[in-house]
Design a protein around this motif. Structure first.
Motif, PDB file in Angstrom:
ATOM      1  N   GLY A 170       0.799  -1.082   0.031  1.00  0.00           N
ATOM      2  CA  GLY A 170       0.061   0.045  -0.061  1.00  0.00           C
ATOM      3  C   GLY A 170       0.810   1.209  -0.102  1.00  0.00           C
ATOM      4  N   THR A 171       0.196   2.328  -0.155  1.00  0.00           N
ATOM      5  CA  THR A 171       0.873   3.763   0.017  1.00  0.00           C
ATOM      6  C   THR A 171       1.378   3.835   1.389  1.00  0.00           C
ATOM      7  OG1 THR A 171      -0.701   4.408  -1.597  1.00  0.00           O
ATOM      8  CG2 THR A 171       0.756   6.236  -0.624  1.00  0.00           C
ATOM      9  N   GLN A 172       2.587   4.271   1.327  1.00  0.00           N
ATOM     10  CA  GLN A 172       3.389   4.451   2.601  1.00  0.00           C
ATOM     11  C   GLN A 172       3.372   6.097   2.672  1.00  0.00           C
ATOM     12  OE1 GLN A 172       6.803   2.119   3.171  1.00  0.00           O
ATOM     13  NE2 GLN A 172       6.545   1.251   1.257  1.00  0.00           N
ATOM     14  N   GLN A 173       3.348   6.437   4.221  1.00  0.00           N
ATOM     15  CA  GLN A 173       3.665   7.634   4.426  1.00  0.00           C
ATOM     16  C   GLN A 173       4.583   7.704   5.571  1.00  0.00           C
ATOM     17  OE1 GLN A 173       0.481  10.149   5.848  1.00  0.00           O
ATOM     18  NE2 GLN A 173      -0.909   9.471   4.216  1.00  0.00           N
ATOM     19  N   MET A 174       6.017   8.057   5.087  1.00  0.00           N
ATOM     20  CA  MET A 174       7.013   7.837   5.919  1.00  0.00           C
ATOM     21  C   MET A 174       7.191   9.067   6.883  1.00  0.00           C
ATOM     22  SD  MET A 174       8.449   4.977   5.428  1.00  0.00           S
ATOM     23  CE  MET A 174       9.777   5.206   6.630  1.00  0.00           C
ATOM     24  N   LEU A 175       6.927   8.856   8.316  1.00  0.00           N
ATOM     25  CA  LEU A 175       7.263   9.645   9.284  1.00  0.00           C
ATOM     26  C   LEU A 175       8.368  10.098   9.660  1.00  0.00           C
ATOM     27  CD1 LEU A 175       3.768   8.863  11.342  1.00  0.00           C
ATOM     28  CD2 LEU A 175       4.353  10.324   9.246  1.00  0.00           C
ATOM     29  N   GLU A 176       9.137   8.840   9.797  1.00  0.00           N
ATOM     30  CA  GLU A 176      10.791   8.910  10.329  1.00  0.00           C
ATOM     31  C   GLU A 176      11.461   7.912   9.549  1.00  0.00           C
ATOM     32  OE1 GLU A 176      11.431   8.774  14.303  1.00  0.00           O
ATOM     33  OE2 GLU A 176       9.382   9.778  14.879  1.00  0.00           O
ATOM     34  N   GLY A 177      13.038   8.033   8.988  1.00  0.00           N
ATOM     35  CA  GLY A 177      13.685   7.298   8.600  1.00  0.00           C
ATOM     36  C   GLY A 177      13.323   6.996   7.120  1.00  0.00           C
ATOM     37  N   ASP A 178      14.314   6.224   6.533  1.00  0.00           N
ATOM     38  CA  ASP A 178      14.111   6.083   5.362  1.00  0.00           C
ATOM     39  C   ASP A 178      13.040   5.355   4.559  1.00  0.00           C
ATOM     40  OD1 ASP A 178      16.608   7.405   4.996  1.00  0.00           O
ATOM     41  OD2 ASP A 178      17.932   5.594   5.100  1.00  0.00           O
ATOM     42  N   PRO A 179      12.616   5.590   3.536  1.00  0.00           N
ATOM     43  CA  PRO A 179      11.332   4.660   3.064  1.00  0.00           C
ATOM     44  C   PRO A 179      11.704   3.398   2.450  1.00  0.00           C
ATOM     45  CG  PRO A 179      12.075   6.513   1.464  1.00  0.00           C
ATOM     46  CD  PRO A 179      12.902   6.625   2.737  1.00  0.00           C
ATOM     47  N   ALA A 180      11.014   2.236   2.369  1.00  0.00           N
ATOM     48  CA  ALA A 180      11.065   1.291   1.921  1.00  0.00           C
ATOM     49  C   ALA A 180      10.420   1.277   0.598  1.00  0.00           C
ATOM     50  CB  ALA A 180      10.519   0.104   2.861  1.00  0.00           C
ATOM     51  N   GLU A 181      11.046   0.415  -0.402  1.00  0.00           N
ATOM     52  CA  GLU A 181      10.102   0.381  -1.775  1.00  0.00           C
ATOM     53  C   GLU A 181       8.683  -0.383  -1.654  1.00  0.00           C
ATOM     54  OE1 GLU A 181      12.305  -2.047  -4.378  1.00  0.00           O
ATOM     55  OE2 GLU A 181      13.850  -0.599  -4.702  1.00  0.00           O
ATOM     56  N   ALA A 182       8.713  -1.248  -0.516  1.00  0.00           N
ATOM     57  CA  ALA A 182       7.393  -2.023  -0.303  1.00  0.00           C
ATOM     58  C   ALA A 182       7.184  -2.487   1.189  1.00  0.00           C
ATOM     59  CB  ALA A 182       7.294  -2.966  -1.353  1.00  0.00           C
TER      60      ALA A 182
END
Length: 95
Positions: A41-53
């Motif tokens: 699903g769509t991710q909203q990163m609040l802290e740290g590096d985003p993951a691809e999935a």
């Protein structure tokens, strides 16, 4: 006690291998009770590096989660994931 397995894909190295994983992984769950809570699903990163999935699975227990993960069937399928991407996989015991 409920357990959660969380897969985060950090990067893709071989899309064909990852496609092979995705085409086979569902069958690996046959006979293993689980529930998919979130998948790609769509991710909203609040802290740290985003993951691809990210995928979050729920199992009835840590033992049930390990039974699926350690099964010969899943480990054969997982070779495609390991070849095609860098992942982090964690198992968390629920409350």
């Amino acid at each position: 006690m409920t357990a959660y397995m969380i897969f985060t894909r950090e990067s893709t190295q071989d899309q064909a291998a990852l496609d092979a994983y995705h085409s086979k992984v569902r069958d690996s769950f046959d006979g293993y009770p689980h529930k998919v809570l979130a998948a790609y699903g769509t991710q909203q990163m609040l802290e740290g590096d985003p993951a691809e999935a990210t995928v979050i699975l729920e199992f009835p227990s840590v033992t049930a989660a390990r039974a699926w993960y350690d099964s010969d069937t899943y480990q054969q399928v997982a070779q495609h994931r390991l070849e095609g991407s860098r992942h982090r996989v964690m198992l968390i015991k629920g409350q």
